[in-house]
Design a protein around this motif. Structure first.
Motif, PDB file in Angstrom:
ATOM      1  N   ALA A  48       1.023 -12.096  -8.185  1.00  0.00           N
ATOM      2  CA  ALA A  48       2.277 -12.173  -7.291  1.00  0.00           C
ATOM      3  C   ALA A  48       2.496 -10.912  -6.620  1.00  0.00           C
ATOM      4  CB  ALA A  48       3.583 -12.306  -8.113  1.00  0.00           C
ATOM      5  N   GLU A  49       2.126  -9.906  -7.299  1.00  0.00           N
ATOM      6  CA  GLU A  49       2.636  -8.537  -6.265  1.00  0.00           C
ATOM      7  C   GLU A  49       1.254  -8.107  -5.425  1.00  0.00           C
ATOM      8  OE1 GLU A  49       4.523  -5.919 -10.226  1.00  0.00           O
ATOM      9  OE2 GLU A  49       2.392  -6.082  -9.690  1.00  0.00           O
ATOM     10  N   GLU A  50       0.233  -8.536  -5.720  1.00  0.00           N
ATOM     11  CA  GLU A  50      -0.955  -8.452  -4.667  1.00  0.00           C
ATOM     12  C   GLU A  50      -0.521  -9.337  -3.557  1.00  0.00           C
ATOM     13  OE1 GLU A  50      -4.356  -9.378  -6.841  1.00  0.00           O
ATOM     14  OE2 GLU A  50      -4.665  -7.431  -7.762  1.00  0.00           O
ATOM     15  N   ALA A  51      -0.177 -10.599  -3.732  1.00  0.00           N
ATOM     16  CA  ALA A  51      -0.041 -11.723  -2.724  1.00  0.00           C
ATOM     17  C   ALA A  51       1.127 -11.215  -1.788  1.00  0.00           C
ATOM     18  CB  ALA A  51       0.499 -12.797  -3.190  1.00  0.00           C
ATOM     19  N   ALA A  52       2.266 -10.599  -2.164  1.00  0.00           N
ATOM     20  CA  ALA A  52       3.298  -9.888  -1.640  1.00  0.00           C
ATOM     21  C   ALA A  52       2.859  -8.633  -0.832  1.00  0.00           C
ATOM     22  CB  ALA A  52       4.607  -9.353  -2.688  1.00  0.00           C
ATOM     23  N   ALA A  53       1.924  -7.773  -1.511  1.00  0.00           N
ATOM     24  CA  ALA A  53       1.523  -6.759  -0.597  1.00  0.00           C
ATOM     25  C   ALA A  53       0.589  -7.106   0.557  1.00  0.00           C
ATOM     26  CB  ALA A  53       0.639  -5.880  -1.523  1.00  0.00           C
ATOM     27  N   ASP A  54      -0.277  -8.210   0.160  1.00  0.00           N
ATOM     28  CA  ASP A  54      -1.122  -8.687   1.543  1.00  0.00           C
ATOM     29  C   ASP A  54      -0.014  -9.241   2.606  1.00  0.00           C
ATOM     30  OD1 ASP A  54      -3.403  -8.083  -0.079  1.00  0.00           O
ATOM     31  OD2 ASP A  54      -3.572 -10.015  -0.580  1.00  0.00           O
ATOM     32  N   ALA A  55       1.055 -10.007   1.935  1.00  0.00           N
ATOM     33  CA  ALA A  55       1.875 -10.298   3.168  1.00  0.00           C
ATOM     34  C   ALA A  55       2.731  -9.169   3.899  1.00  0.00           C
ATOM     35  CB  ALA A  55       2.919 -11.504   2.429  1.00  0.00           C
ATOM     36  N   ARG A  56       3.003  -8.376   3.104  1.00  0.00           N
ATOM     37  CA  ARG A  56       3.853  -7.114   3.605  1.00  0.00           C
ATOM     38  C   ARG A  56       2.837  -6.566   5.055  1.00  0.00           C
ATOM     39  NH1 ARG A  56       6.221  -6.454  -1.241  1.00  0.00           N
ATOM     40  NH2 ARG A  56       4.520  -5.147  -1.680  1.00  0.00           N
ATOM     41  N   ARG A  57       1.374  -6.246   4.315  1.00  0.00           N
ATOM     42  CA  ARG A  57       0.776  -5.575   5.484  1.00  0.00           C
ATOM     43  C   ARG A  57       0.495  -6.838   6.730  1.00  0.00           C
ATOM     44  NH1 ARG A  57      -2.076  -3.925   0.507  1.00  0.00           N
ATOM     45  NH2 ARG A  57      -3.287  -5.896   0.604  1.00  0.00           N
ATOM     46  N   ALA A  58       0.284  -8.005   6.324  1.00  0.00           N
ATOM     47  CA  ALA A  58       0.119  -8.970   7.528  1.00  0.00           C
ATOM     48  C   ALA A  58       1.211  -8.915   8.372  1.00  0.00           C
ATOM     49  CB  ALA A  58      -0.263 -10.417   7.039  1.00  0.00           C
ATOM     50  N   CYS A  59       2.613  -8.703   7.789  1.00  0.00           N
ATOM     51  CA  CYS A  59       3.652  -8.988   8.652  1.00  0.00           C
ATOM     52  C   CYS A  59       3.975  -7.623   9.459  1.00  0.00           C
ATOM     53  CB  CYS A  59       4.903  -9.072   7.704  1.00  0.00           C
ATOM     54  SG  CYS A  59       5.084 -10.969   7.238  1.00  0.00           S
ATOM     55  N   ASP A  60       3.768  -6.520   8.720  1.00  0.00           N
ATOM     56  CA  ASP A  60       3.467  -5.282   9.547  1.00  0.00           C
ATOM     57  C   ASP A  60       2.696  -5.199  10.542  1.00  0.00           C
ATOM     58  OD1 ASP A  60       5.575  -4.296   7.528  1.00  0.00           O
ATOM     59  OD2 ASP A  60       4.211  -3.181   6.567  1.00  0.00           O
ATOM     60  N   ASP A  61       1.476  -5.649  10.475  1.00  0.00           N
ATOM     61  CA  ASP A  61       0.431  -5.819  11.693  1.00  0.00           C
ATOM     62  C   ASP A  61       0.961  -6.746  12.732  1.00  0.00           C
ATOM     63  OD1 ASP A  61      -2.003  -5.205  12.690  1.00  0.00           O
ATOM     64  OD2 ASP A  61      -2.565  -7.227  12.196  1.00  0.00           O
ATOM     65  N   ALA A  62       1.777  -7.879  12.390  1.00  0.00           N
ATOM     66  CA  ALA A  62       2.072  -8.665  13.343  1.00  0.00           C
ATOM     67  C   ALA A  62       3.238  -7.980  14.223  1.00  0.00           C
ATOM     68  CB  ALA A  62       2.455 -10.014  12.715  1.00  0.00           C
TER      69      ALA A  62
END
Length: 383
Positions: A232-246
């Protein structure tokens, strides 16, 4: 004047009344009501029904004696007429106590044969309705009670094995009271109560069965839960990176909220604490809660990441469309058209600016497309 046909009709009624009384008297539900310890609504209804039946049998005894005399007088119209038409049925009064009603007691009640049948019919119908309703209630409730008892017994055994009797005591007391209500007061028992208690017993049984492996392998279970939290923590980290990039590249539409999986660590701590004191059902509940929340956190993180990717894909799609329109303009001979060139540069500037406002870029691209269509209608030619 009475005749043989009239007497035969009356005797046939007697046979029907007798058969109905015997059938009710021998019915299973009637026998259960007679011997059961009854309470509440069922007790009150059965007491009234017994009074009705006692009166029916008292009237029937007098009625039968009168018809025996009438049968003996067959062919004697003078003797039959008062027996079949007059107040010939002598119903003995209910004796309420020593000396009640004076030295001789109350006089018998005299009614006609027809009145006796009506009175018996009314009392029989009321009593039979109570017996029928009690029978139907038991038939409806007992299967549910058996299912509750089965779940209750299995849960009790599991609780005993785990040393978790305290988790069962409250439900056990409620189930005992519900079972007693079904057996002693079927007309007042609540079917929904049985279903609710059965569901609770089955949930507790499931929790106890899930807890049993924990009592033997808490370390392995803990490792699995730790892996759930990490995922769950890794999924949240991936999502944060994707959102920051977008967010850095695309503006306009809002991005989804990235979940914070920090609460999962608290659930893991709660699991550890309950395992440490042997509260295995509580540990199983914490584990189930953690798994469910971890799955939901991953779902939300994936949704946020997908939303961010969709925005970047939308920008790429618009860039591709701009290039396709540029190539079309070249084929139509519009490459040197200053208006088309200006609109294309405006669209390109919007699409290659970071962050790109997709709404503004889409509007700029639509203006370029409309101008290109107008150019084509006005005489633009292909290669």
């Amino acid at each position: 004047m009475a005749d043989t046909r009239g007497l035969d009709a009356v005797l046939r009624v007697r046979e029907r009344v007798s058969a109905a009384l015997i059938e009710l008297d021998q019915s299973v539900a009637h026998r259960i009501l007679q011997g059961a310890r009854l309470t509440g609504t069922t007790r009150a209804r059965w007491e009234r029904a017994r009074e009705d039946l006692a009166d029916v049998w008292r009237v029937f005894d007098a009625y039968r004696r009168t018809l025996d005399r009438a049968e003996a007088a067959r062919g004697d119209a003078a003797a039959l007429a008062p027996l079949l038409n007059g107040p010939s049925v002598e119903v003995e009064p209910v004796r309420t106590g020593t000396g009640a009603g004076g030295l001789l007691g109350p006089a018998p009640e005299r009614i006609t044969v027809d009145a006796a049948v009506r009175r018996m019919s009314d009392g029989f119908d009321r009593a039979a309705a109570t017996v029928k309703e009690a029978d139907a209630a038991w038939s409806r409730l007992l299967p549910e009670l058996r299912a509750l008892e089965a779940a209750r017994g299995a849960a009790a055994e599991a609780a005993e094995r785990l040393g978790a009797r305290g988790a069962w005591n409250r439900l056990d007391a409620e189930a005992t009271a519900a079972a007693d209500a079904v057996r002693t007061d079927p007309l007042g028992a609540d079917p929904g109560r049985l279903a609710r208690l059965r569901a609770e017993a089955e949930r507790l049984l499931a929790a106890l069965r899930e807890a049993e492996p924990l009592s033997r392998g808490a370390e392995a279970a803990r490792a699995g839960l730790e892996a759930e939290v990490v995922r769950a923590e890794e999924a949240a980290a991936d999502a944060r990176r994707a959102c920051d990039d977008a967010r850095a590249k695309v503006g306009g539409p809002p991005l989804g909220t990235v979940p914070d999986p920090g609460a999962l660590r608290e659930l893991l701590r709660r699991f550890d604490e309950r395992c440490a004191r042997g509260a295995w059902t509580g540990a199983a509940e914490a584990a189930a809660d953690l798994r469910a929340r971890a799955a939901e956190s991953r779902r939300r993180a994936h949704a946020a990441a997908r939303g961010a990717e969709d925005l970047l894909e939308r920008r790429a799609e618009l860039r591709g469309r701009l290039e396709a329109y540029r190539m079309k303009a070249a084929r139509l001979g519009g490459g040197e058209d200053p208006r088309l060139a200006r609109l294309r540069r405006a669209a390109r500037e919007e699409l290659w600016t970071a962050p790109c406002d997709l709404r503004t870029a889409t509007a700029a691209l639509d203006r370029y497309r409309a101008a290109l269509a107008e150019h084509e209608r006005s005489g633009g030619t292909g290669p």
